[in-house]
Design a protein around this motif. Structure first.
Motif, PDB file in Angstrom:
ATOM      1  N   ASN A 133      -1.703  -5.727  -8.397  1.00 49.28           N
ATOM      2  CA  ASN A 133      -2.040  -6.227  -9.722  1.00 49.28           C
ATOM      3  C   ASN A 133      -3.536  -6.244  -9.993  1.00 49.28           C
ATOM      4  OD1 ASN A 133      -2.044  -8.121  -7.721  1.00 49.28           O
ATOM      5  ND2 ASN A 133      -1.292  -9.801  -8.965  1.00 49.28           N
ATOM      6  N   ASN A 134      -4.298  -5.429  -9.255  1.00 47.81           N
ATOM      7  CA  ASN A 134      -5.669  -5.095  -9.648  1.00 47.81           C
ATOM      8  C   ASN A 134      -5.606  -3.783 -10.413  1.00 47.81           C
ATOM      9  OD1 ASN A 134      -7.202  -7.197  -8.577  1.00 47.81           O
ATOM     10  ND2 ASN A 134      -7.227  -6.284  -6.545  1.00 47.81           N
ATOM     11  N   PHE A 135      -6.003  -3.801 -11.662  1.00 44.61           N
ATOM     12  CA  PHE A 135      -5.904  -2.593 -12.470  1.00 44.61           C
ATOM     13  C   PHE A 135      -7.248  -1.898 -12.661  1.00 44.61           C
ATOM     14  CE2 PHE A 135      -2.291  -5.211 -13.696  1.00 44.61           C
ATOM     15  CZ  PHE A 135      -1.259  -4.318 -13.509  1.00 44.61           C
ATOM     16  N   ARG A 136      -8.330  -2.584 -12.355  1.00 45.37           N
ATOM     17  CA  ARG A 136      -9.642  -1.974 -12.507  1.00 45.37           C
ATOM     18  C   ARG A 136     -10.198  -1.683 -11.130  1.00 45.37           C
ATOM     19  NH1 ARG A 136     -13.449  -5.744 -15.012  1.00 45.37           N
ATOM     20  NH2 ARG A 136     -12.257  -7.277 -13.871  1.00 45.37           N
ATOM     21  N   PHE A 137     -10.181  -0.419 -10.739  1.00 45.69           N
ATOM     22  CA  PHE A 137     -10.725  -0.058  -9.441  1.00 45.69           C
ATOM     23  C   PHE A 137     -11.113   1.415  -9.450  1.00 45.69           C
ATOM     24  CE2 PHE A 137      -6.144   0.407  -9.132  1.00 45.69           C
ATOM     25  CZ  PHE A 137      -6.002   1.686  -8.632  1.00 45.69           C
ATOM     26  N   THR A 138     -11.941   1.791  -8.475  1.00 45.78           N
ATOM     27  CA  THR A 138     -12.367   3.181  -8.390  1.00 45.78           C
ATOM     28  C   THR A 138     -11.865   3.796  -7.088  1.00 45.78           C
ATOM     29  OG1 THR A 138     -14.475   2.403  -7.464  1.00 45.78           O
ATOM     30  CG2 THR A 138     -14.406   2.847  -9.822  1.00 45.78           C
ATOM     31  N   GLN A 139     -12.301   3.258  -5.980  1.00 45.90           N
ATOM     32  CA  GLN A 139     -11.903   3.827  -4.692  1.00 45.90           C
ATOM     33  C   GLN A 139     -10.544   3.322  -4.228  1.00 45.90           C
ATOM     34  OE1 GLN A 139     -14.551   4.893  -1.558  1.00 45.90           O
ATOM     35  NE2 GLN A 139     -16.208   3.758  -2.473  1.00 45.90           N
ATOM     36  N   GLY A 140     -10.225   2.076  -4.573  1.00 42.62           N
ATOM     37  CA  GLY A 140      -9.017   1.470  -4.043  1.00 42.62           C
ATOM     38  C   GLY A 140      -7.747   2.095  -4.586  1.00 42.62           C
ATOM     39  N   HIS A 141      -6.702   2.104  -3.759  1.00 45.03           N
ATOM     40  CA  HIS A 141      -5.416   2.650  -4.158  1.00 45.03           C
ATOM     41  C   HIS A 141      -4.340   1.591  -3.958  1.00 45.03           C
ATOM     42  CE1 HIS A 141      -7.328   6.537  -4.346  1.00 45.03           C
ATOM     43  NE2 HIS A 141      -7.774   6.359  -3.117  1.00 45.03           N
ATOM     44  N   VAL A 142      -3.398   1.528  -4.905  1.00 47.42           N
ATOM     45  CA  VAL A 142      -2.320   0.567  -4.839  1.00 47.42           C
ATOM     46  C   VAL A 142      -1.146   1.181  -4.087  1.00 47.42           C
ATOM     47  CG1 VAL A 142      -0.704  -0.822  -6.178  1.00 47.42           C
ATOM     48  CG2 VAL A 142      -3.035  -0.466  -7.012  1.00 47.42           C
ATOM     49  N   VAL A 143      -0.706   0.524  -3.023  1.00 51.04           N
ATOM     50  CA  VAL A 143       0.386   1.066  -2.213  1.00 51.04           C
ATOM     51  C   VAL A 143       1.417  -0.025  -1.956  1.00 51.04           C
ATOM     52  CG1 VAL A 143       1.036   2.154  -0.044  1.00 51.04           C
ATOM     53  CG2 VAL A 143      -1.158   2.681  -1.068  1.00 51.04           C
ATOM     54  N   ASP A 144       2.669   0.226  -2.322  1.00 53.31           N
ATOM     55  CA  ASP A 144       3.763  -0.695  -2.038  1.00 53.31           C
ATOM     56  C   ASP A 144       4.653  -0.169  -0.915  1.00 53.31           C
ATOM     57  OD1 ASP A 144       4.209  -1.599  -5.490  1.00 53.31           O
ATOM     58  OD2 ASP A 144       3.148  -2.652  -3.925  1.00 53.31           O
ATOM     59  N   ASN A 145       4.727   1.140  -0.756  1.00 56.02           N
ATOM     60  CA  ASN A 145       5.620   1.743   0.228  1.00 56.02           C
ATOM     61  C   ASN A 145       5.024   1.664   1.625  1.00 56.02           C
ATOM     62  OD1 ASN A 145       7.388   2.463  -1.838  1.00 56.02           O
ATOM     63  ND2 ASN A 145       6.348   4.409  -2.178  1.00 56.02           N
ATOM     64  N   THR A 146       5.814   1.182   2.578  1.00 55.85           N
ATOM     65  CA  THR A 146       5.344   1.082   3.959  1.00 55.85           C
ATOM     66  C   THR A 146       6.394   1.642   4.911  1.00 55.85           C
ATOM     67  OG1 THR A 146       6.249  -1.166   4.189  1.00 55.85           O
ATOM     68  CG2 THR A 146       3.936  -0.963   3.513  1.00 55.85           C
ATOM     69  N   ARG A 147       5.918   2.067   6.061  1.00 57.61           N
ATOM     70  CA  ARG A 147       6.783   2.563   7.139  1.00 57.61           C
ATOM     71  C   ARG A 147       6.371   1.870   8.423  1.00 57.61           C
ATOM     72  NH1 ARG A 147       5.138   8.046   8.162  1.00 57.61           N
ATOM     73  NH2 ARG A 147       7.174   8.626   8.991  1.00 57.61           N
ATOM     74  N   GLY A 148       7.273   1.903   9.408  1.00 56.01           N
ATOM     75  CA  GLY A 148       6.954   1.334  10.700  1.00 56.01           C
ATOM     76  C   GLY A 148       6.978  -0.180  10.682  1.00 56.01           C
ATOM     77  N   ASP A 149       6.376  -0.780  11.686  1.00 55.96           N
ATOM     78  CA  ASP A 149       6.344  -2.234  11.849  1.00 55.96           C
ATOM     79  C   ASP A 149       5.049  -2.770  11.243  1.00 55.96           C
ATOM     80  OD1 ASP A 149       6.394  -4.852  12.630  1.00 55.96           O
ATOM     81  OD2 ASP A 149       6.290  -4.453  14.784  1.00 55.96           O
ATOM     82  N   ILE A 150       5.143  -3.403  10.061  1.00 54.82           N
ATOM     83  CA  ILE A 150       3.933  -3.891   9.385  1.00 54.82           C
ATOM     84  C   ILE A 150       3.370  -5.144  10.052  1.00 54.82           C
ATOM     85  CG2 ILE A 150       4.528  -2.838   7.180  1.00 54.82           C
ATOM     86  CD1 ILE A 150       5.426  -5.604   6.211  1.00 54.82           C
ATOM     87  N   TYR A 151       4.078  -5.677  11.057  1.00 57.31           N
ATOM     88  CA  TYR A 151       3.575  -6.823  11.813  1.00 57.31           C
ATOM     89  C   TYR A 151       2.986  -6.383  13.154  1.00 57.31           C
ATOM     90  CZ  TYR A 151       6.074  -9.662   8.420  1.00 57.31           C
ATOM     91  OH  TYR A 151       6.507 -10.243   7.255  1.00 57.31           O
ATOM     92  N   TYR A 152       2.867  -5.101  13.355  1.00 55.51           N
ATOM     93  CA  TYR A 152       2.324  -4.576  14.606  1.00 55.51           C
ATOM     94  C   TYR A 152       0.909  -5.125  14.827  1.00 55.51           C
ATOM     95  CZ  TYR A 152       0.948  -1.269  18.241  1.00 55.51           C
ATOM     96  OH  TYR A 152       0.529  -0.703  19.412  1.00 55.51           O
ATOM     97  N   GLY A 153       0.647  -5.619  16.026  1.00 60.80           N
ATOM     98  CA  GLY A 153      -0.638  -6.232  16.355  1.00 60.80           C
ATOM     99  C   GLY A 153      -0.573  -7.750  16.385  1.00 60.80           C
ATOM    100  N   LEU A 154       0.561  -8.305  15.937  1.00 60.83           N
ATOM    101  CA  LEU A 154       0.683  -9.767  15.871  1.00 60.83           C
ATOM    102  C   LEU A 154       0.629 -10.420  17.244  1.00 60.83           C
ATOM    103  CD1 LEU A 154       1.016 -12.109  13.893  1.00 60.83           C
ATOM    104  CD2 LEU A 154       3.507 -11.781  14.014  1.00 60.83           C
ATOM    105  N   ASP A 155       0.961  -9.664  18.292  1.00 60.05           N
ATOM    106  CA  ASP A 155       0.900 -10.224  19.653  1.00 60.05           C
ATOM    107  C   ASP A 155      -0.510 -10.682  20.021  1.00 60.05           C
ATOM    108  OD1 ASP A 155       3.564  -9.824  20.004  1.00 60.05           O
ATOM    109  OD2 ASP A 155       3.399  -8.086  21.318  1.00 60.05           O
ATOM    110  N   ASP A 156      -1.517 -10.110  19.366  1.00 56.14           N
ATOM    111  CA  ASP A 156      -2.900 -10.534  19.627  1.00 56.14           C
ATOM    112  C   ASP A 156      -3.115 -12.006  19.248  1.00 56.14           C
ATOM    113  OD1 ASP A 156      -3.443  -7.986  20.400  1.00 56.14           O
ATOM    114  OD2 ASP A 156      -4.867  -7.522  18.806  1.00 56.14           O
ATOM    115  N   TRP A 157      -2.240 -12.543  18.388  1.00 56.32           N
ATOM    116  CA  TRP A 157      -2.445 -13.866  17.807  1.00 56.32           C
ATOM    117  C   TRP A 157      -1.472 -14.921  18.337  1.00 56.32           C
ATOM    118  CZ3 TRP A 157      -6.795 -13.922  14.939  1.00 56.32           C
ATOM    119  CH2 TRP A 157      -7.261 -12.684  14.502  1.00 56.32           C
ATOM    120  N   LYS A 158      -0.733 -14.573  19.411  1.00 62.89           N
ATOM    121  CA  LYS A 158       0.194 -15.539  19.986  1.00 62.89           C
ATOM    122  C   LYS A 158      -0.539 -16.754  20.561  1.00 62.89           C
ATOM    123  CE  LYS A 158       4.199 -12.736  21.303  1.00 62.89           C
ATOM    124  NZ  LYS A 158       5.009 -12.230  22.437  1.00 62.89           N
ATOM    125  N   ARG A 159       0.071 -17.898  20.406  1.00 62.97           N
ATOM    126  CA  ARG A 159      -0.493 -19.130  20.991  1.00 62.97           C
ATOM    127  C   ARG A 159      -0.292 -19.102  22.508  1.00 62.97           C
ATOM    128  NH1 ARG A 159      -2.280 -23.102  17.869  1.00 62.97           N
ATOM    129  NH2 ARG A 159      -1.774 -23.107  15.645  1.00 62.97           N
TER     130      ARG A 159
END
Length: 241
Positions: A215-241
């Motif tokens: 929902n940012n409509f004014r931008f130059t370099q940035g691109h809006v992306v909703d589609n994802t593949r793979g595990d979007i939580y990958y790397g979360l193990d770095d933050w385990k208690r």
């Protein structure tokens, strides 16, 4: 609802370091305005500007701290690497060309984007499929759309993703990965100096605006992306208690 607001399972993970880093450099809740005002007087923002100048705008430092590293990566990855560090974005960043297909004026790219933040000991890696269509009359003009983000070592990105990740972890052993799912979250009242976007994600605060909330409509370099593949939580193990 998208974009999601910053939140995490505090019983199992501790991501407060992300929020604390952002809060120390950005005046959360104070609007950016039109280039004047107290937003720009915030001591943390001035400190971040000094860090950016020291790392990016000092040519020797930039060469020693990032360019030399990506030159080493080229030999290891055996692929083309494009520098994407720019302006006042608070990070070193580059992309690795995994695949490039050209048909007429249309180019389809598969890239691994990676960045090291100046806001804290954070890094990010994600795959990006994008399409570029050049103007037939002026090859310097055209359109660039990001199609799909791959948030983990997945399918055609797996081998290069893991090789890059291992290399980054060896070079920056104290850094933690920002999972794509958390990078795209927002913090109410957060704005960044290098962009006029009214809604800014954690990714934008820590790294750059290559990808922005939809929902940012004014931008130059940035691109809006909703589609994802793979595990979007990958790397979360770095933050385990």
């Amino acid at each position: 609802m998208y974009p999601e607001k910053f939140n995490f399972n505090s019983h199992s993970y501790n991501l407060w370091e992300i929020y604390e880093g952002i809060k120390s450099f950005y005046p959360i809740g104070i609007p950016q305005g039109d280039g004047v005002g107290i937003f720009y007087e915030y001591s943390g923002l001035k400190k971040l500007e000094d860090i950016i100048i020291d790392n990016i705008h000092d040519e020797n430092n930039f060469q020693n701290r990032w360019t030399d590293y990506t030159d080493e990566l080229k030999k290891i990855m055996k692929k083309e690497i494009i520098g994407t560090t720019y302006g006042q974005a608070p990070c070193f960043s580059s992309s690795i060309i995994i695949e490039k297909n050209v048909v007429g004026t249309c180019t389809h790219l598969k890239e691994l984007h990676f960045a090291k933040s100046f806001v804290g000991n954070f890094f990010t890696i994600y795959g990006l499929d994008s399409t570029r269509i050049l103007d037939e009359k002026d090859g310097n003009k055209g359109y660039h759309i990001a199609n799909v983000v791959t948030g983990s070592p997945f399918k055609e990105f797996e081998k290069d993703f893991l090789l890059l990740e291992n290399n980054i972890r060896n070079r920056y052993p104290n850094h933690k990965m920002i999972p794509y799912s958390f990078g795209r979250q927002i913090i109410d009242g957060l704005q960044v100096r290098y962009s006029d976007a009214e809604i800014c994600s954690i990714q934008m605060a820590l790294f750059n605006d290559m990808i922005q909330p939809k929902n940012n409509f004014r931008f130059t370099q940035g691109h809006v992306v909703d589609n994802t593949r793979g595990d979007i939580y990958y790397g979360l193990d770095d933050w385990k208690r």
